[in-house]
Design a protein around this motif. Structure first.
Motif, PDB file in Angstrom:
ATOM      1  N   ILE A 171       0.829  -1.206   0.000  1.00  0.00           N
ATOM      2  CA  ILE A 171       0.000   0.000   0.000  1.00  0.00           C
ATOM      3  C   ILE A 171       0.866   1.260   0.000  1.00  0.00           C
ATOM      4  N   PRO A 172       1.842   1.403   0.906  1.00  0.00           N
ATOM      5  CA  PRO A 172       2.699   2.602   0.825  1.00  0.00           C
ATOM      6  C   PRO A 172       3.492   2.670  -0.487  1.00  0.00           C
ATOM      7  N   ALA A 173       3.931   1.533  -0.999  1.00  0.00           N
ATOM      8  CA  ALA A 173       4.667   1.536  -2.269  1.00  0.00           C
ATOM      9  C   ALA A 173       3.769   1.995  -3.417  1.00  0.00           C
ATOM     10  N   ALA A 174       2.519   1.542  -3.421  1.00  0.00           N
ATOM     11  CA  ALA A 174       1.584   1.970  -4.471  1.00  0.00           C
ATOM     12  C   ALA A 174       1.296   3.460  -4.373  1.00  0.00           C
ATOM     13  N   ILE A 175       1.113   3.972  -3.154  1.00  0.00           N
ATOM     14  CA  ILE A 175       0.880   5.411  -2.974  1.00  0.00           C
ATOM     15  C   ILE A 175       2.095   6.204  -3.449  1.00  0.00           C
ATOM     16  N   ALA A 176       3.300   5.752  -3.081  1.00  0.00           N
ATOM     17  CA  ALA A 176       4.516   6.442  -3.514  1.00  0.00           C
ATOM     18  C   ALA A 176       4.654   6.408  -5.031  1.00  0.00           C
ATOM     19  N   ALA A 177       4.329   5.280  -5.648  1.00  0.00           N
ATOM     20  CA  ALA A 177       4.419   5.171  -7.109  1.00  0.00           C
ATOM     21  C   ALA A 177       3.416   6.110  -7.788  1.00  0.00           C
ATOM     22  N   ILE A 178       2.202   6.184  -7.263  1.00  0.00           N
ATOM     23  CA  ILE A 178       1.186   7.074  -7.834  1.00  0.00           C
ATOM     24  C   ILE A 178       1.624   8.535  -7.711  1.00  0.00           C
ATOM     25  N   LEU A 179       2.134   8.908  -6.539  1.00  0.00           N
ATOM     26  CA  LEU A 179       2.604  10.282  -6.352  1.00  0.00           C
ATOM     27  C   LEU A 179       3.778  10.594  -7.273  1.00  0.00           C
ATOM     28  N   TRP A 180       4.662   9.642  -7.450  1.00  0.00           N
ATOM     29  CA  TRP A 180       5.823   9.843  -8.325  1.00  0.00           C
ATOM     30  C   TRP A 180       5.381  10.001  -9.780  1.00  0.00           C
ATOM     31  N   ILE A 181       4.438   9.167 -10.202  1.00  0.00           N
ATOM     32  CA  ILE A 181       3.929   9.264 -11.578  1.00  0.00           C
ATOM     33  C   ILE A 181       3.219  10.604 -11.777  1.00  0.00           C
ATOM     34  N   ARG A 182       2.436  11.037 -10.786  1.00  0.00           N
ATOM     35  CA  ARG A 182       1.767  12.342 -10.886  1.00  0.00           C
ATOM     36  C   ARG A 182       2.791  13.464 -10.996  1.00  0.00           C
ATOM     37  N   TYR A 183       3.857  13.357 -10.215  1.00  0.00           N
ATOM     38  CA  TYR A 183       4.921  14.358 -10.277  1.00  0.00           C
ATOM     39  C   TYR A 183       5.554  14.395 -11.646  1.00  0.00           C
ATOM     40  N   LEU A 184       5.813  13.239 -12.219  1.00  0.00           N
ATOM     41  CA  LEU A 184       6.418  13.181 -13.550  1.00  0.00           C
ATOM     42  C   LEU A 184       5.472  13.701 -14.616  1.00  0.00           C
ATOM     43  N   MET A 185       4.191  13.452 -14.455  1.00  0.00           N
ATOM     44  CA  MET A 185       3.215  13.911 -15.446  1.00  0.00           C
ATOM     45  C   MET A 185       3.057  15.433 -15.412  1.00  0.00           C
ATOM     46  N   LYS A 186       3.150  16.045 -14.242  1.00  0.00           N
ATOM     47  CA  LYS A 186       3.018  17.493 -14.119  1.00  0.00           C
ATOM     48  C   LYS A 186       4.277  18.216 -14.541  1.00  0.00           C
ATOM     49  N   LYS A 187       5.375  17.525 -14.517  1.00  0.00           N
ATOM     50  CA  LYS A 187       6.669  18.123 -14.860  1.00  0.00           C
ATOM     51  C   LYS A 187       6.677  18.489 -16.354  1.00  0.00           C
ATOM     52  N   PRO A 188       7.035  19.757 -16.684  1.00  0.00           N
ATOM     53  CA  PRO A 188       6.999  20.180 -18.092  1.00  0.00           C
ATOM     54  C   PRO A 188       8.063  19.531 -18.946  1.00  0.00           C
TER      55      PRO A 188
END
Length: 188
Positions: A171-188
């Protein structure tokens, strides 16, 4: 360089060994004695554990309590009778190594840069053993002979431990992965 006693002396290790062969031989003998002592202490402890009643003589009568007590006592006696002298010898060796002249140390390139690969995974086995011990204790099988356990009980316990580990870590790994992917997607 020339050969000395049949060795090519171009290697830093070989030059070091030729100059300090007595010290190297002494530490080689000390290592052999440490291993022999560790085996002897373990054999002594096994015999003593059976004669004092720490563990049953028949393996089929061992319980988890016997197993954990045996392991902890073996570690204690090994550390006390072998580990402390080995630590003292390592400290003495380190002090002798430090006493080598700085110029001589610079002459030898004994420890070159190594790759960053490492072997890991030893902690996983220890984690699962501790988790299995906790599961056995919670099930009330702590003082039940291991020979009376069924294969279904052991395998079911291991699967349950694996499931809980995946839930707790997943569960924490999935949350961290989702947050990381969101960060990468927002990054220009």
């Amino acid at each position: 360089m020339t050969d000395t006693a049949g060795l090519d002396v171009d290697s830093d290790w070989k030059r070091f060994m030729l100059k300090h062969w007595r010290t190297v031989a002494t530490f080689g003998v000390a290592a052999i004695l440490a291993v022999a002592s560790a085996v002897y202490v373990f054999l002594w402890f096994v015999g003593d554990a059976q004669s004092t009643g720490l563990v049953p003589r028949t393996l089929g009568l061992w319980t988890m309590a016997n197993l954990v007590n045996f392991i902890l006592n073996a570690i204690f006696w090994e550390l006390l009778l072998v580990g402390i002298p080995v630590v003292v010898a390592v400290v003495v060796g380190w002090l002798l190594w430090e006493r080598l002249a700085g110029e001589e140390m610079r002459r030898y390139q004994l420890f070159r840069k190594r790759s960053r690969t490492s072997r890991g995974g030893g902690g996983v086995s220890l984690f699962f053993f501790i988790a299995f011990c906790i599961k056995v204790y919670l099930d009330g099988n702590w003082n039940v002979p291991i020979a009376s356990w069924t294969l279904d009980y052991v395998v079911g316990s291991m699967v349950l431990i694996l499931e809980w580990t995946l839930i707790i870590l997943g569960i924490p790994a999935a949350i961290a992965a989702i947050l990381w992917i969101r960060y990468l997607m927002k990054k220009p």
